[in-house]
Design a protein around this motif. Structure first.
Motif, mmCIF file in Angstrom:
data_model
loop_
_atom_site.group_PDB
_atom_site.id
_atom_site.type_symbol
_atom_site.label_atom_id
_atom_site.label_comp_id
_atom_site.label_asym_id
_atom_site.label_seq_id
_atom_site.Cartn_x
_atom_site.Cartn_y
_atom_site.Cartn_z
ATOM 1 N N UNK A 1 11.239 -5.056 0.578
ATOM 2 C CA UNK A 1 9.990 -4.026 1.689
ATOM 3 C C UNK A 1 9.448 -5.148 2.144
ATOM 4 N N UNK A 2 9.053 -6.272 1.765
ATOM 5 C CA UNK A 2 8.662 -7.599 2.968
ATOM 6 C C UNK A 2 8.461 -7.902 4.033
ATOM 7 N N UNK A 3 9.489 -7.000 4.429
ATOM 8 C CA UNK A 3 8.995 -7.502 6.058
ATOM 9 C C UNK A 3 8.222 -6.130 6.499
ATOM 10 N N UNK A 4 7.446 -5.311 6.115
ATOM 11 C CA UNK A 4 6.484 -4.436 6.069
ATOM 12 C C UNK A 4 5.724 -5.621 6.132
ATOM 13 N N UNK B 1 -1.324 -1.045 -3.750
ATOM 14 C CA UNK B 1 -2.265 -0.466 -4.162
ATOM 15 C C UNK B 1 -1.673 0.981 -3.831
ATOM 16 N N UNK B 2 -2.702 2.263 -4.792
ATOM 17 C CA UNK B 2 -2.006 3.439 -4.554
ATOM 18 C C UNK B 2 -2.656 4.405 -3.944
ATOM 19 N N UNK B 3 -2.551 5.522 -2.593
ATOM 20 C CA UNK B 3 -3.319 6.106 -2.443
ATOM 21 C C UNK B 3 -2.901 7.739 -2.842
ATOM 22 N N UNK B 4 -3.570 8.651 -2.557
ATOM 23 C CA UNK B 4 -3.120 9.934 -3.241
ATOM 24 C C UNK B 4 -3.886 11.027 -2.327
ATOM 25 N N UNK B 5 -3.024 12.605 -2.240
ATOM 26 C CA UNK B 5 -4.288 12.626 -1.566
ATOM 27 C C UNK B 5 -4.951 13.544 -3.593
ATOM 28 N N UNK B 6 -5.785 14.179 -3.495
ATOM 29 C CA UNK B 6 -6.528 14.757 -4.469
ATOM 30 C C UNK B 6 -5.931 15.172 -5.630
ATOM 31 N N UNK B 7 -5.575 16.345 -5.938
ATOM 32 C CA UNK B 7 -4.976 16.910 -7.671
ATOM 33 C C UNK B 7 -3.760 15.598 -7.838
ATOM 34 N N UNK B 8 -2.678 15.468 -7.071
ATOM 35 C CA UNK B 8 -2.095 14.500 -7.478
ATOM 36 C C UNK B 8 -2.479 13.068 -7.853
ATOM 37 N N UNK C 1 -4.322 10.280 5.314
ATOM 38 C CA UNK C 1 -3.068 9.348 5.227
ATOM 39 C C UNK C 1 -2.717 9.168 6.477
ATOM 40 N N UNK C 2 -2.292 9.931 6.822
ATOM 41 C CA UNK C 2 -1.693 9.977 8.784
ATOM 42 C C UNK C 2 -2.683 8.696 9.233
ATOM 43 N N UNK C 3 -4.314 8.824 9.284
ATOM 44 C CA UNK C 3 -4.536 8.299 9.702
ATOM 45 C C UNK C 3 -4.851 6.674 9.640
ATOM 46 N N UNK C 4 -4.744 6.276 8.282
ATOM 47 C CA UNK C 4 -4.492 4.809 7.721
ATOM 48 C C UNK C 4 -2.476 4.366 7.936
ATOM 49 N N UNK C 5 -1.735 5.438 8.265
ATOM 50 C CA UNK C 5 -0.679 5.400 8.803
ATOM 51 C C UNK C 5 -0.868 4.837 10.360
ATOM 52 N N UNK C 6 -1.298 5.255 11.235
ATOM 53 C CA UNK C 6 -1.547 5.545 12.010
ATOM 54 C C UNK C 6 -2.069 3.568 12.780
ATOM 55 N N UNK C 7 -3.331 3.350 11.156
ATOM 56 C CA UNK C 7 -3.627 1.834 11.937
ATOM 57 C C UNK C 7 -2.927 0.756 11.079
ATOM 58 N N UNK C 8 -1.414 1.485 10.598
ATOM 59 C CA UNK C 8 -0.963 0.697 10.215
ATOM 60 C C UNK C 8 -0.831 -0.169 8.904
ATOM 61 N N UNK C 9 -1.997 0.825 7.981
ATOM 62 C CA UNK C 9 -1.926 0.322 7.088
ATOM 63 C C UNK C 9 -1.394 1.019 5.314
ATOM 64 N N UNK C 10 -1.002 1.416 5.968
ATOM 65 C CA UNK C 10 0.154 1.753 4.582
ATOM 66 C C UNK C 10 1.683 1.196 4.908
ATOM 67 N N UNK C 11 2.254 0.566 3.791
ATOM 68 C CA UNK C 11 3.827 0.830 3.731
ATOM 69 C C UNK C 11 4.719 1.707 3.435
ATOM 70 N N UNK D 1 0.976 -1.151 -0.301
ATOM 71 C CA UNK D 1 -0.310 0.047 0.040
ATOM 72 C C UNK D 1 0.656 1.171 -0.070
ATOM 73 N N UNK D 2 0.637 2.050 -0.751
ATOM 74 C CA UNK D 2 1.622 3.063 -1.096
ATOM 75 C C UNK D 2 0.599 4.487 -1.880
#
Length: 137
Positions: A124-127, A30-37, A63-73, A2-3
């Motif tokens: 990065x498989x350790x993620x 799986x890609x995530x991004x802020x709006x315009x980007x 995006x920070x919320x996903x990091x805090x839930x450990x859902x972004x790699x 998850x990027x």
């Protein structure tokens, strides 16, 4: 993996060039991004991207919320260090969360290239292991 992809206005063209150059690798994740980007990446590369709000409107926090839930790699955040950002506290919080949760963070193209090439080699498989061990759901 998850990027998350984020780019300040003056760095959006750099992000588009970067994602285009490594489209083969990004297409496997799986890609995530802020709006315009995210919109520009989808339009120019035809990759699927889950879009959040624009950064100043809460996208960085989403995006920070996903990091805090450990859902972004991985987070690739092309920042513009020469232009004042009205949402700088959100930017700082996002970077802090990456450190807290050991999420690899690139803030420039050089570091992003090292991360994306490492991802392609399996470095990065350790993620996946970390995500499985600390998932709170």
């Amino acid at each position: 993996m998850e990027i998350a992809l984020i780019a300040h206005d003056k760095k959006k063209d750099d992000m588009l060039r970067f994602v285009t150059a490594y489209k083969r690798i990004f297409s496997k994740h799986q890609l995530y991004a802020t709006g315009t980007t995210g919109k520009r990446i989808m339009e120019e590369t035809k990759l699927s991207v889950h879009r959040f709000q624009s950064g100043p409107y809460g996208g960085d926090q989403e995006i920070g919320a996903l990091i805090a839930k450990n859902k972004l790699d991985m987070v690739i955040f092309f920042r513009d260090p020469l232009t004042a950002q009205p949402h700088e506290p959100d930017v700082s919080a996002l970077m802090r969360l990456c450190d807290v949760y050991s999420v690899p963070l690139a803030t420039n193209m050089g570091t992003a290239e090292v991360l994306i090439r490492g991802l392609d080699k399996g470095d990065l498989e350790w993620r996946s292991i970390t995500r499985g061990e600390t998932k709170n759901e």
